[in-house]
Design a protein around this motif. Structure first.
Motif, PDB file in Angstrom:
ATOM      1  N   ASP A  64       0.969  -1.053   0.058  1.00 48.40           N
ATOM      2  CA  ASP A  64      -0.090  -0.100  -0.136  1.00 48.40           C
ATOM      3  C   ASP A  64       0.896   1.244   0.091  1.00 48.40           C
ATOM      4  N   CYS A  65       1.462   1.650   1.116  1.00 50.51           N
ATOM      5  CA  CYS A  65       1.997   2.841   1.147  1.00 50.51           C
ATOM      6  C   CYS A  65       3.371   2.774   0.640  1.00 50.51           C
ATOM      7  N   GLY A  73       1.941  -1.292   7.185  1.00 52.71           N
ATOM      8  CA  GLY A  73       1.930  -2.852   7.461  1.00 52.71           C
ATOM      9  C   GLY A  73       1.426  -3.537   6.535  1.00 52.71           C
ATOM     10  N   THR A  74       0.592  -3.177   5.425  1.00 49.79           N
ATOM     11  CA  THR A  74       0.175  -4.201   4.513  1.00 49.79           C
ATOM     12  C   THR A  74       1.096  -5.250   3.919  1.00 49.79           C
ATOM     13  N   LEU A  92       9.029  -6.008   6.952  1.00 50.14           N
ATOM     14  CA  LEU A  92       8.237  -5.196   5.938  1.00 50.14           C
ATOM     15  C   LEU A  92       9.097  -5.415   4.472  1.00 50.14           C
ATOM     16  N   CYS A 118       8.659  -3.560   1.826  1.00 50.42           N
ATOM     17  CA  CYS A 118       8.961  -2.517   1.099  1.00 50.42           C
ATOM     18  C   CYS A 118      10.093  -1.722   1.718  1.00 50.42           C
TER      19      CYS A 118
HETATM   20 FE1  FES Z   1       3.044  -0.216   3.845  1.00 48.64          FE
HETATM   21 FE2  FES Z   1       4.965  -1.804   3.310  1.00 48.64          FE
HETATM   22  S1  FES Z   1       3.486  -1.272   2.037  1.00 48.64           S
HETATM   23  S2  FES Z   1       4.576  -0.784   5.146  1.00 48.64           S
END
Ligand code: FES
Length: 351
Positions: A39-40, A46-47, A78, A80
Motif C-alpha cells: 500500500d504505502c 503494515g500491508t 516489511l 517495502c
Molecule cells: Fe506499507 Fe510496506 S506497504 S508498510
C-alpha cells in the motif's frame, strides 16, 4: 553482490526473485512482475508484512504501527523497507494467484531410471533451463504422468545446486506413475513438472535439528543434507540427527549417500531402523524408539518429519507422551499415489 529471495505463498507456491545490492525486496519482486501486497511502500501501513524464515537483512525505516518491536524480534518484516544481506526465505501473506505469480511448468527429460527393489524407483531428470528452476531443499514438484491425465507430487531428493533432478518414487499397485515407470518409461521421455511447491523446507539451523524420515520420506531430507554438505549452508553449529525408519529391509534406500553425509557433515549422525521383526537390521522397531532425550534437548529442537500420515500422528502422540513441544515441528505427510491437489494440504508446520 545480489541475493536470491524465495517468496513462499500461502497456497504452497514458491517464486524466486533476485535483489541487487541495496535493493528492497519490494523492488526486486516488482522487477520480476510479482505483486506481493503493498500500500504505502513507506513503512507506514503494515500491508506488506511478511515473515522471514531464514536469512539476514536490514529491516529499514518504519513506524511501530506498521511493525512492532516484538513482531520484528519474532521475524516479521516489511518487504517495502527491508534490504537483504543474504539469501532470504519469506512467507508472504496471500496466494500466488493474487500475486500473479503462479507456479511455473518445466519440461524435463528422463536421463535415468533405476530401481532399489521392486517397489522404489530413483528417477533422474534433466531440465534445459535448469537455472530457472530454483527450489528450497525439502520442496516438491507436481508431475504430469506421461500418457495420462493424472498428476503426482514428488519431493526432490537432489540438492538445489545439482545439475540433474532426482526423485524417489514408491510404487503403488496399479498407480498411474507406477504403471508408467514399470511399463512405458524410457530414457529420453519428457515429463512436465510444475512447481516448486511446499512449505516443508530447511530453515536456518539455530538450534539442534532432529530429522525423522519414514520410507521414501527420506527424499526431501536427502535434499536438505545435500544443501548442508555442499556448503550452501554453513557447517551446522548445532547437532543434526536423522532417524530413518522403514517397514522392511528392502525398503532401505540411499544408505551410501547417507553415509557420505555422515562423513562429510560435521555434527551429523544417523540411526536407521526397520519395523519388520524378521529384519536383519541392528535396530528393529519404529522411529520414535530411537530418539534420545539428548536429541530432544528439552524441546529446544527443530524437527523435520516426512513420512506417511500414521507416522506423523505417532510422532505427535510421542511429543504428548514425553511432554515435549519442539521449538518448531515442520512436517510433510505423504500417501503413496497422492494427487497433486492433495499434497499441499498435507504439508504443515507447527511452531
Ligand atoms: Fe506499507 Fe510496506 S506497504 S508498510
Amino acid at each position: 553482490m545480489s541475493y536470491q529471495i524465495a517468496l513462499s505463498f500461502e497456497d504452497g507456491v514458491t517464486r524466486f526473485v533476485t535483489a541487487n545490492p541495496n535493493e528492497t525486496v519490494a523492488d526486486a519482486a516488482y522487477k520480476s512482475r510479482i505483486n506481493i501486497p503493498f500500500d504505502c511502500r513507506d513503512g507506514a501501513c503494515g500491508t506488506c508484512k511478511a515473515f522471514c524464515e531464514s536469512g539476514k537483512y536490514d529491516g529499514g525505516d518504519y513506524i511501530d504501527e506498521a511493525l512492532t518491536e516484538d513482531e520484528a524480534e519474532k521475524g516479521f518484516c516489511l518487504p517495502c523497507q527491508m534490504v537483504p544481506e543474504s539469501d532470504l526465505v519469506l512467507q508472504v501473506a496471500g496466494t500466488s494467484e493474487m500475486a500473479k505469480a503462479g507456479a511455473t511448468t518445466f519440461e524435463a527429460t528422463v536421463t535415468d531410471l533405476s530401481w532399489f527393489a521392486d517397489n522404489t524407483a530413483a528417477l533422474t531428470l534433466a531440465v534445459e533451463n535448469r537455472g530457472e528452476l530454483k527450489f528450497l531443499p525439502g520442496q516438491y514438484m507436481n508431475f504430469a504422468v506421461p500418457g495420462t491425465e493424472a498428476s503426482r507430487s514428488y519431493s526432490f531428493s537432489s540438492g538445489p545446486a545439482a545439475d540433474e533432478l532426482r526423485f524417489l518414487i514408491r510404487t503403488a499397485p496399479e498407480g498411474a506413475m507406477t504403471t508408467y515407470l514399470k511399463e512405458r518409461a524410457q530414457v529420453g521421455d519428457t515429463i512436465a513438472l510444475t512447481g516448486p511447491m511446499g512449505s516443508f523446507f530447511l530453515r536456518d539451523i539455530k538450534r539442534p535439528v532432529l530429522m525423522l524420515a519414514g520410507g521414501t520420506g527420506i527424499a526431501p531430507l536427502l535434499s536438505m543434507l545435500e544443501k548442508i554438505a555442499t556448503g550452501l549452508e554453513e557447517a551446522p553449529a548445532h547437532p543434526v540427527h536423522l532417524v530413518y525408519g522403514v517397514t522392511f529391509d528392502k525398503d532401505l534406500v540411499e544408505l551410501d549417500k547417507l553415509q557420505h553425509y555422515a562423513d562429510a557433515i560435521e555434527n551429523f549422525t544417523i540411526a536407521v531402523c526397520v519395523a519388520d521383526p524378521e529384519s536383519t537390521a541392528e535396530n528393529k522397531g519404529y522411529v520414535t524408539q530411537y530418539i534420545t532425550a539428548a536429541q530432544l534437548n528439552d524441546g529446544d529442537v527443530d524437527v523435520y518429519l516426512c513420512g506417511p500420515p500414521a507416522m506423523v500422528d505417532a510422532v505427535r502422540k510421542y511429543w504428548d507422551t514425553r511432554g515435549i513441544t519442539p521449538a518448531n515441528f515442520y512436517y510433510e505427510r505423504f500417501a503413496v499415489g497422492s494427487t497433486a491437489a492433495a499434497a499441499p494440504a498435507l504439508a504443515g508446520a507447527v511452531a
